[in-house]
Design a protein around this motif. Structure first.
Motif, PDB file in Angstrom:
ATOM      1  N   ASP A   1       0.826  -1.210   0.000  1.00  0.00           N
ATOM      2  CA  ASP A   1       0.000   0.000   0.000  1.00  0.00           C
ATOM      3  C   ASP A   1       0.854   1.251   0.000  1.00  0.00           C
ATOM      4  O   ASP A   1       2.008   1.276   0.451  1.00  0.00           O
ATOM      5  N   ASP A   2       0.213   2.307  -0.487  1.00  0.00           N
ATOM      6  CA  ASP A   2       0.802   3.631  -0.347  1.00  0.00           C
ATOM      7  C   ASP A   2       1.043   3.894   1.146  1.00  0.00           C
ATOM      8  O   ASP A   2       0.182   3.633   1.992  1.00  0.00           O
ATOM      9  N   LYS A   3       2.188   4.385   1.488  1.00  0.00           N
ATOM     10  CA  LYS A   3       2.560   4.569   2.897  1.00  0.00           C
ATOM     11  C   LYS A   3       1.607   5.496   3.637  1.00  0.00           C
ATOM     12  O   LYS A   3       1.397   5.370   4.851  1.00  0.00           O
TER      13      LYS A   3
ATOM     14  N   ARG B   1       1.591  -1.334 -10.887  1.00  0.00           N
ATOM     15  CA  ARG B   1       1.506  -0.117 -10.075  1.00  0.00           C
ATOM     16  C   ARG B   1       0.150   0.524 -10.365  1.00  0.00           C
ATOM     17  O   ARG B   1      -0.227   0.721 -11.525  1.00  0.00           O
TER      18      ARG B   1
ATOM     19  N   LYS C   1      -3.010   8.327  -4.450  1.00  0.00           N
ATOM     20  CA  LYS C   1      -2.327   7.246  -3.753  1.00  0.00           C
ATOM     21  C   LYS C   1      -1.812   6.234  -4.780  1.00  0.00           C
ATOM     22  O   LYS C   1      -2.469   5.944  -5.772  1.00  0.00           O
ATOM     23  N   PHE C   2      -0.625   5.678  -4.522  1.00  0.00           N
ATOM     24  CA  PHE C   2      -0.015   4.694  -5.421  1.00  0.00           C
ATOM     25  C   PHE C   2       0.218   3.392  -4.649  1.00  0.00           C
ATOM     26  O   PHE C   2       0.907   3.394  -3.623  1.00  0.00           O
ATOM     27  N   ASP C   3      -0.354   2.318  -5.152  1.00  0.00           N
ATOM     28  CA  ASP C   3      -0.156   0.995  -4.559  1.00  0.00           C
ATOM     29  C   ASP C   3       0.606   0.124  -5.544  1.00  0.00           C
ATOM     30  O   ASP C   3       0.450   0.240  -6.772  1.00  0.00           O
TER      31      ASP C   3
END
Length: 420
Positions: A41-43, A154, A165-167
Protein backbone atom coordinates in the motif's frame (compact mmCIF):
# COMPACT_ATOMS: atom_id res chain seq x y z
CA UNK A 1 -12.04 -12.66 1.91
CA UNK A 2 -12.55 -16.36 2.58
CA UNK A 3 -15.64 -16.43 0.37
CA UNK A 4 -13.70 -14.81 -2.49
CA UNK A 5 -10.85 -17.30 -2.29
CA UNK A 6 -13.23 -20.27 -2.27
CA UNK A 7 -15.04 -18.96 -5.33
CA UNK A 8 -11.77 -18.39 -7.18
CA UNK A 9 -10.45 -21.87 -6.41
CA UNK A 10 -13.71 -23.56 -7.44
CA UNK A 11 -13.76 -21.68 -10.74
CA UNK A 12 -10.14 -22.61 -11.40
CA UNK A 13 -10.78 -26.31 -10.95
CA UNK A 14 -13.77 -26.13 -13.27
CA UNK A 15 -11.63 -24.70 -16.09
CA UNK A 16 -8.70 -27.05 -15.47
CA UNK A 17 -11.07 -30.00 -15.91
CA UNK A 18 -12.49 -28.64 -19.19
CA UNK A 19 -11.40 -30.58 -22.30
CA UNK A 20 -10.97 -27.47 -24.42
CA UNK A 21 -8.50 -25.85 -22.07
CA UNK A 22 -4.98 -25.30 -23.37
CA UNK A 23 -1.73 -24.34 -21.68
CA UNK A 24 -1.42 -20.81 -23.05
CA UNK A 25 -3.94 -18.56 -24.75
CA UNK A 26 -3.45 -18.04 -28.45
CA UNK A 27 -4.86 -15.40 -30.77
CA UNK A 28 -8.62 -15.91 -30.91
CA UNK A 29 -8.88 -17.74 -27.57
CA UNK A 30 -10.39 -16.60 -24.32
CA UNK A 31 -8.75 -17.25 -20.98
CA UNK A 32 -9.37 -17.18 -17.25
CA UNK A 33 -6.82 -16.00 -14.71
CA UNK A 34 -6.84 -16.39 -10.91
CA UNK A 35 -4.02 -14.97 -8.80
CA UNK A 36 -3.17 -14.23 -5.21
CA UNK A 37 -1.76 -10.77 -4.52
CA UNK A 38 0.79 -9.23 -2.22
CA UNK A 39 -0.33 -5.65 -1.67
CA UNK A 40 2.24 -2.94 -1.03
CA UNK A 41 0.00 0.00 0.00
CA UNK A 42 0.80 3.63 -0.35
CA UNK A 43 2.56 4.57 2.90
CA UNK A 44 0.10 7.34 3.53
CA UNK A 45 -2.62 4.74 4.07
CA UNK A 46 -0.75 3.53 7.18
CA UNK A 47 -1.66 -0.13 6.38
CA UNK A 48 0.29 -3.38 6.59
CA UNK A 49 1.86 -4.86 3.46
CA UNK A 50 0.87 -8.52 3.13
CA UNK A 51 -0.62 -11.25 0.94
CA UNK A 52 -4.16 -10.11 1.52
CA UNK A 53 -5.92 -10.09 -1.84
CA UNK A 54 -6.56 -11.76 -5.12
CA UNK A 55 -7.58 -11.20 -8.70
CA UNK A 56 -10.00 -12.92 -11.07
CA UNK A 57 -9.66 -11.99 -14.74
CA UNK A 58 -11.22 -12.97 -18.06
CA UNK A 59 -9.35 -12.08 -21.26
CA UNK A 60 -9.13 -12.61 -24.99
CA UNK A 61 -6.22 -12.92 -27.43
CA UNK A 62 -6.83 -10.14 -29.93
CA UNK A 63 -3.83 -11.06 -32.07
CA UNK A 64 -0.44 -12.67 -31.85
CA UNK A 65 0.79 -9.60 -29.96
CA UNK A 66 -2.17 -8.25 -27.96
CA UNK A 67 -4.53 -9.39 -25.19
CA UNK A 68 -7.40 -7.51 -23.62
CA UNK A 69 -8.43 -8.43 -20.09
CA UNK A 70 -11.20 -7.46 -17.72
CA UNK A 71 -10.73 -8.22 -14.03
CA UNK A 72 -11.90 -7.77 -10.49
CA UNK A 73 -9.35 -7.34 -7.73
CA UNK A 74 -10.11 -7.55 -4.01
CA UNK A 75 -7.88 -6.88 -1.01
CA UNK A 76 -8.45 -6.74 2.74
CA UNK A 77 -5.49 -4.83 4.21
CA UNK A 78 -5.35 -4.60 8.02
CA UNK A 79 -5.27 -1.33 9.86
CA UNK A 80 -1.90 -0.86 11.57
CA UNK A 81 -3.55 0.79 14.56
CA UNK A 82 -5.03 -1.61 17.15
CA UNK A 83 -8.78 -1.66 17.09
CA UNK A 84 -8.89 0.11 13.73
CA UNK A 85 -11.82 -0.36 11.34
CA UNK A 86 -11.55 -3.09 8.67
CA UNK A 87 -10.53 -1.77 5.22
CA UNK A 88 -11.47 -3.27 1.84
CA UNK A 89 -10.11 -2.39 -1.63
CA UNK A 90 -12.07 -3.36 -4.74
CA UNK A 91 -10.94 -2.63 -8.28
CA UNK A 92 -12.77 -3.26 -11.56
CA UNK A 93 -10.41 -2.75 -14.48
CA UNK A 94 -9.63 -3.27 -18.13
CA UNK A 95 -6.02 -3.91 -19.18
CA UNK A 96 -4.33 -4.19 -22.54
CA UNK A 97 -1.32 -6.48 -22.69
CA UNK A 98 1.49 -6.37 -25.25
CA UNK A 99 2.63 -10.00 -25.35
CA UNK A 100 6.07 -11.04 -26.54
CA UNK A 101 7.08 -14.57 -27.66
CA UNK A 102 3.53 -15.89 -27.36
CA UNK A 103 4.51 -19.19 -28.98
CA UNK A 104 7.44 -19.70 -26.61
CA UNK A 105 7.32 -21.44 -23.27
CA UNK A 106 8.11 -18.16 -21.49
CA UNK A 107 6.07 -15.17 -22.70
CA UNK A 108 6.67 -11.78 -21.06
CA UNK A 109 4.20 -8.91 -21.44
CA UNK A 110 3.67 -5.24 -20.65
CA UNK A 111 0.31 -3.84 -19.57
CA UNK A 112 -1.57 -0.60 -19.20
CA UNK A 113 -5.17 -0.07 -18.20
CA UNK A 114 -7.81 1.86 -16.31
CA UNK A 115 -10.90 1.22 -14.27
CA UNK A 116 -12.76 2.05 -11.07
CA UNK A 117 -11.26 1.81 -7.58
CA UNK A 118 -13.45 1.61 -4.48
CA UNK A 119 -12.10 1.92 -0.95
CA UNK A 120 -14.26 1.02 2.04
CA UNK A 121 -13.12 1.81 5.55
CA UNK A 122 -15.68 1.02 8.16
CA UNK A 123 -18.84 2.71 6.98
CA UNK A 124 -17.05 5.19 4.72
CA UNK A 125 -16.87 4.49 0.96
CA UNK A 126 -14.96 6.36 -1.68
CA UNK A 127 -14.46 5.49 -5.35
CA UNK A 128 -13.08 6.99 -8.51
CA UNK A 129 -10.81 6.56 -11.53
CA UNK A 130 -7.94 4.11 -11.36
CA UNK A 131 -4.94 3.92 -13.68
CA UNK A 132 -2.59 0.94 -13.80
CA UNK A 133 0.60 -0.12 -15.60
CA UNK A 134 3.22 -2.81 -15.25
CA UNK A 135 4.33 -6.13 -16.66
CA UNK A 136 4.33 -9.86 -16.17
CA UNK A 137 4.93 -13.25 -17.70
CA UNK A 138 3.30 -16.54 -18.69
CA UNK A 139 5.23 -19.77 -18.13
CA UNK A 140 3.80 -22.91 -19.73
CA UNK A 141 3.39 -25.89 -17.43
CA UNK A 142 3.83 -28.86 -19.75
CA UNK A 143 2.29 -31.39 -17.35
CA UNK A 144 -1.08 -29.63 -17.21
CA UNK A 145 -3.50 -27.48 -19.18
CA UNK A 146 -2.51 -24.27 -17.43
CA UNK A 147 0.28 -21.73 -17.38
CA UNK A 148 1.88 -20.06 -14.41
CA UNK A 149 1.33 -16.31 -14.46
CA UNK A 150 3.22 -13.63 -12.54
CA UNK A 151 2.59 -9.91 -12.59
CA UNK A 152 3.84 -6.65 -11.05
CA UNK A 153 1.45 -3.71 -11.33
CA UNK A 154 1.51 -0.12 -10.08
CA UNK A 155 -1.90 1.37 -9.42
CA UNK A 156 -2.87 5.02 -8.99
CA UNK A 157 -5.96 5.65 -6.91
CA UNK A 158 -7.85 8.83 -7.78
CA UNK A 159 -10.90 8.05 -5.67
CA UNK A 160 -12.71 10.88 -3.92
CA UNK A 161 -11.23 12.00 -0.62
CA UNK A 162 -8.40 9.55 -1.17
CA UNK A 163 -6.79 10.56 -4.47
CA UNK A 164 -3.17 10.52 -5.45
CA UNK A 165 -2.33 7.25 -3.75
CA UNK A 166 -0.02 4.69 -5.42
CA UNK A 167 -0.16 0.99 -4.56
CA UNK A 168 2.10 -1.79 -5.83
CA UNK A 169 0.58 -5.22 -6.44
CA UNK A 170 2.62 -8.40 -6.93
CA UNK A 171 0.50 -11.32 -8.09
CA UNK A 172 1.08 -14.99 -8.86
CA UNK A 173 -1.43 -17.53 -10.08
CA UNK A 174 -2.80 -19.60 -12.93
CA UNK A 175 -3.71 -18.79 -16.52
CA UNK A 176 -6.16 -21.09 -18.35
CA UNK A 177 -7.19 -20.75 -22.03
CA UNK A 178 -10.52 -21.89 -23.40
CA UNK A 179 -12.19 -22.00 -26.82
CA UNK A 180 -10.72 -22.51 -30.28
CA UNK A 181 -7.76 -20.43 -31.37
CA UNK A 182 -7.68 -18.44 -34.59
CA UNK A 183 -5.79 -20.25 -37.37
CA UNK A 184 -2.15 -19.29 -37.22
CA UNK A 185 -0.55 -17.43 -40.05
CA UNK A 186 2.00 -19.97 -41.29
CA UNK A 187 4.42 -19.42 -44.16
CA UNK A 188 6.46 -22.62 -44.36
CA UNK A 189 8.64 -21.58 -47.29
CA UNK A 190 9.15 -18.00 -46.09
CA UNK A 191 7.99 -16.35 -49.32
CA UNK A 192 5.53 -13.99 -47.62
CA UNK A 193 2.41 -15.90 -48.69
CA UNK A 194 0.44 -17.81 -46.03
CA UNK A 195 0.37 -21.57 -46.56
CA UNK A 196 -3.40 -21.69 -47.07
CA UNK A 197 -3.12 -19.33 -50.03
CA UNK A 198 0.23 -20.58 -51.34
CA UNK A 199 -0.26 -22.45 -54.61
CA UNK A 200 3.47 -23.07 -54.93
CA UNK A 201 4.74 -24.40 -51.59
CA UNK A 202 8.46 -25.00 -51.07
CA UNK A 203 9.52 -21.98 -53.14
CA UNK A 204 13.33 -21.61 -52.79
CA UNK A 205 14.41 -19.10 -50.17
CA UNK A 206 14.81 -15.54 -51.45
CA UNK A 207 12.76 -16.12 -54.58
CA UNK A 208 10.38 -13.34 -55.58
CA UNK A 209 6.79 -14.59 -55.81
CA UNK A 210 3.38 -13.35 -56.88
CA UNK A 211 0.27 -13.09 -54.70
CA UNK A 212 -0.28 -16.84 -55.05
CA UNK A 213 3.19 -17.67 -53.74
CA UNK A 214 4.47 -18.79 -57.13
CA UNK A 215 7.78 -17.68 -58.55
CA UNK A 216 7.54 -14.72 -60.89
CA UNK A 217 7.52 -15.13 -64.66
CA UNK A 218 7.89 -11.48 -65.63
CA UNK A 219 7.71 -11.96 -69.40
CA UNK A 220 4.93 -14.56 -69.26
CA UNK A 221 6.76 -17.15 -71.34
CA UNK A 222 6.15 -20.01 -68.92
CA UNK A 223 9.73 -20.08 -67.60
CA UNK A 224 10.33 -18.74 -64.08
CA UNK A 225 12.59 -15.72 -63.73
CA UNK A 226 15.29 -17.65 -61.85
CA UNK A 227 15.69 -20.02 -64.82
CA UNK A 228 14.95 -17.59 -67.64
CA UNK A 229 18.12 -16.92 -69.62
CA UNK A 230 16.24 -14.61 -71.98
CA UNK A 231 14.14 -12.23 -69.84
CA UNK A 232 11.85 -9.85 -71.65
CA UNK A 233 10.78 -12.31 -74.36
CA UNK A 234 7.85 -10.75 -76.30
CA UNK A 235 4.40 -12.08 -75.50
CA UNK A 236 3.25 -15.04 -77.58
CA UNK A 237 6.72 -16.20 -78.60
CA UNK A 238 7.30 -19.90 -78.01
CA UNK A 239 10.39 -20.56 -75.94
CA UNK A 240 12.62 -23.44 -74.91
CA UNK A 241 13.37 -24.66 -71.38
CA UNK A 242 15.77 -21.73 -70.86
CA UNK A 243 13.10 -19.16 -71.68
CA UNK A 244 14.73 -18.25 -74.99
CA UNK A 245 12.78 -18.13 -78.28
CA UNK A 246 12.81 -21.46 -80.08
CA UNK A 247 15.34 -21.67 -82.90
CA UNK A 248 14.83 -25.12 -84.38
CA UNK A 249 17.53 -24.80 -87.04
CA UNK A 250 20.04 -23.09 -84.75
CA UNK A 251 20.73 -20.19 -87.09
CA UNK A 252 20.29 -17.54 -84.39
CA UNK A 253 16.90 -16.33 -85.65
CA UNK A 254 13.88 -17.29 -83.49
CA UNK A 255 11.33 -19.52 -85.16
CA UNK A 256 8.69 -16.80 -85.01
CA UNK A 257 10.81 -14.56 -87.27
CA UNK A 258 12.55 -17.27 -89.30
CA UNK A 259 11.25 -17.22 -92.87
CA UNK A 260 13.65 -19.97 -93.85
CA UNK A 261 13.31 -22.73 -91.24
CA UNK A 262 15.61 -25.75 -91.42
CA UNK A 263 18.63 -23.77 -92.61
CA UNK A 264 21.65 -26.13 -92.68
CA UNK A 265 23.76 -25.91 -89.55
CA UNK A 266 26.64 -23.44 -89.68
CA UNK A 267 25.40 -21.43 -92.65
CA UNK A 268 25.36 -17.63 -92.28
CA UNK A 269 21.87 -16.13 -92.55
CA UNK A 270 20.24 -12.73 -92.78
CA UNK A 271 17.86 -11.16 -90.23
CA UNK A 272 15.02 -13.29 -91.58
CA UNK A 273 16.91 -16.53 -91.02
CA UNK A 274 17.53 -17.14 -94.72
CA UNK A 275 20.87 -18.10 -96.24
CA UNK A 276 22.82 -15.29 -97.84
CA UNK A 277 22.59 -14.63 -101.58
CA UNK A 278 25.23 -11.99 -102.19
CA UNK A 279 24.58 -11.53 -105.91
CA UNK A 280 20.79 -11.55 -105.50
CA UNK A 281 20.17 -14.14 -108.20
CA UNK A 282 17.88 -16.28 -106.07
CA UNK A 283 20.52 -18.96 -105.49
CA UNK A 284 22.09 -18.95 -102.02
CA UNK A 285 25.85 -18.66 -101.73
CA UNK A 286 26.19 -22.27 -100.61
CA UNK A 287 24.72 -23.52 -103.92
CA UNK A 288 25.82 -20.74 -106.24
CA UNK A 289 28.42 -22.07 -108.68
CA UNK A 290 28.61 -18.74 -110.48
CA UNK A 291 28.91 -16.04 -107.76
CA UNK A 292 28.86 -12.42 -108.82
CA UNK A 293 26.21 -12.82 -111.52
CA UNK A 294 25.09 -9.37 -112.74
CA UNK A 295 21.76 -8.13 -111.44
CA UNK A 296 18.72 -9.07 -113.55
CA UNK A 297 20.38 -11.97 -115.37
CA UNK A 298 18.31 -15.15 -115.48
CA UNK A 299 20.18 -18.07 -113.92
CA UNK A 300 19.69 -21.77 -113.50
CA UNK A 301 19.43 -23.52 -110.12
CA UNK A 302 23.22 -23.45 -109.81
CA UNK A 303 23.29 -19.66 -110.11
CA UNK A 304 24.80 -19.62 -113.61
CA UNK A 305 23.49 -17.45 -116.44
CA UNK A 306 21.03 -19.12 -118.83
CA UNK A 307 22.35 -18.76 -122.37
CA UNK A 308 20.39 -19.27 -125.57
CA UNK A 309 20.46 -23.06 -125.10
CA UNK A 310 20.14 -25.17 -121.95
CA UNK A 311 22.20 -28.24 -122.71
CA UNK A 312 21.17 -31.49 -121.10
CA UNK A 313 24.49 -33.30 -120.86
CA UNK A 314 24.03 -36.79 -119.51
CA UNK A 315 20.45 -37.19 -120.75
CA UNK A 316 20.86 -40.41 -122.74
CA UNK A 317 18.54 -43.09 -124.11
CA UNK A 318 18.64 -46.81 -124.71
CA UNK A 319 20.09 -47.77 -128.13
CA UNK A 320 17.72 -47.08 -131.00
CA UNK A 321 15.00 -46.16 -128.46
CA UNK A 322 13.26 -43.19 -126.86
CA UNK A 323 13.48 -44.85 -123.40
CA UNK A 324 15.56 -42.76 -120.94
CA UNK A 325 18.48 -44.30 -119.10
CA UNK A 326 18.32 -44.05 -115.31
CA UNK A 327 21.27 -41.67 -115.30
CA UNK A 328 19.23 -39.07 -117.21
CA UNK A 329 16.68 -38.24 -114.50
CA UNK A 330 18.92 -36.16 -112.23
CA UNK A 331 19.83 -33.77 -115.04
CA UNK A 332 16.20 -33.51 -116.17
CA UNK A 333 15.13 -32.72 -112.59
CA UNK A 334 17.62 -29.85 -112.55
CA UNK A 335 16.27 -28.59 -115.87
CA UNK A 336 12.71 -28.68 -114.59
CA UNK A 337 13.75 -26.77 -111.45
CA UNK A 338 15.48 -24.13 -113.59
CA UNK A 339 12.34 -23.63 -115.72
CA UNK A 340 10.18 -23.39 -112.62
CA UNK A 341 12.60 -20.83 -111.16
CA UNK A 342 12.24 -18.75 -114.37
CA UNK A 343 8.53 -18.89 -115.22
CA UNK A 344 8.76 -16.44 -118.13
CA UNK A 345 11.12 -18.61 -120.17
CA UNK A 346 9.63 -20.67 -123.02
CA UNK A 347 11.65 -23.38 -124.74
CA UNK A 348 11.79 -25.66 -127.72
CA UNK A 349 12.68 -29.23 -126.74
CA UNK A 350 14.97 -30.13 -129.59
CA UNK A 351 16.09 -33.73 -130.37
CA UNK A 352 19.19 -34.63 -132.39
CA UNK A 353 20.96 -37.78 -133.63
CA UNK A 354 24.25 -38.74 -135.22
CA UNK A 355 24.53 -39.64 -138.92
CA UNK A 356 24.19 -43.41 -138.54
CA UNK A 357 21.08 -44.80 -140.24
CA UNK A 358 18.58 -43.30 -142.61
CA UNK A 359 17.94 -39.57 -142.24
CA UNK A 360 14.15 -39.99 -142.12
CA UNK A 361 14.41 -42.61 -139.39
CA UNK A 362 16.81 -40.44 -137.42
CA UNK A 363 14.43 -37.50 -137.61
CA UNK A 364 11.54 -39.58 -136.24
CA UNK A 365 13.74 -41.01 -133.48
CA UNK A 366 14.87 -37.52 -132.44
CA UNK A 367 11.24 -36.34 -132.39
CA UNK A 368 10.24 -39.21 -130.11
CA UNK A 369 13.16 -38.60 -127.79
CA UNK A 370 12.36 -34.86 -127.60
CA UNK A 371 8.75 -35.76 -126.78
CA UNK A 372 9.93 -38.05 -123.97
CA UNK A 373 11.90 -35.19 -122.45
CA UNK A 374 8.91 -32.85 -122.86
CA UNK A 375 6.61 -35.28 -121.09
CA UNK A 376 9.02 -35.78 -118.19
CA UNK A 377 9.46 -32.03 -117.66
CA UNK A 378 5.67 -31.63 -117.67
CA UNK A 379 5.41 -34.38 -115.05
CA UNK A 380 7.75 -32.29 -112.86
CA UNK A 381 5.41 -29.28 -113.00
CA UNK A 382 6.54 -27.34 -116.10
CA UNK A 383 3.50 -25.95 -117.92
CA UNK A 384 3.19 -27.63 -121.34
CA UNK A 385 2.24 -24.30 -122.89
CA UNK A 386 5.82 -23.18 -122.30
CA UNK A 387 7.31 -26.04 -124.37
CA UNK A 388 7.26 -27.03 -128.00
CA UNK A 389 8.82 -30.22 -129.41
CA UNK A 390 10.87 -30.76 -132.56
CA UNK A 391 13.11 -33.52 -133.86
CA UNK A 392 16.04 -32.39 -136.01
CA UNK A 393 17.52 -35.80 -136.72
CA UNK A 394 21.10 -35.58 -137.99
CA UNK A 395 20.68 -32.19 -139.63
CA UNK A 396 22.37 -29.98 -136.99
CA UNK A 397 25.49 -31.71 -135.71
CA UNK A 398 27.74 -29.92 -133.20
CA UNK A 399 30.69 -32.30 -133.66
CA UNK A 400 32.30 -34.47 -136.37
CA UNK A 401 30.27 -37.62 -137.10
CA UNK A 402 33.45 -39.26 -138.41
CA UNK A 403 34.52 -40.10 -134.84
CA UNK A 404 32.83 -41.99 -132.06
CA UNK A 405 33.31 -39.06 -129.69
CA UNK A 406 31.73 -36.69 -132.19
CA UNK A 407 28.75 -38.94 -132.74
CA UNK A 408 28.18 -39.12 -128.96
CA UNK A 409 28.00 -35.35 -128.82
CA UNK A 410 25.56 -35.19 -131.70
CA UNK A 411 23.14 -37.62 -130.02
CA UNK A 412 21.50 -35.05 -127.73
CA UNK A 413 18.36 -33.28 -126.53
CA UNK A 414 18.57 -29.60 -125.63
CA UNK A 415 16.28 -26.76 -124.59
CA UNK A 416 16.41 -23.81 -126.93
CA UNK A 417 15.17 -20.53 -125.41
CA UNK A 418 12.36 -19.12 -127.57
CA UNK A 419 10.98 -16.56 -125.12
CA UNK A 420 12.37 -14.92 -121.96
Amino acid sequence: MRHFVCAVVATAFAFVACDVAQADAEAGQGYLTIMGTYLDDDKSRNLEDAVNGGMLGVGYGLSEAWNVEGYISLAYPNDSAPGGAEERHQALGLDFQRVFLRSGRFSPYLLAGLGNFERTRGSVDSDGLMLAWGGGFYLDLFSSNVALRGEAKRRMDNSANNGGKFDNLFSLGLHMPFGAASPKWVDSDGDGVEDGSDRCPNTPAGTKVDAMGCELDSDGDGVKDSKDKCPGTPRGVTVNADGCPNDADGDGVPDGKDKCPNTPAGQPVDAMGCELDDDGDGVVNRLDQCPGTPKGVQVDIKGCEIKAVIRLEGVNFETNSDRLLDSAYGRLNDAAATLLKNPTIEVEVAGHTDSDGAAAYNEGLSQRRAQTVHDYLASRGVDESRMTVRGYGESTPIADNATAAGKAQNRRVELRITER
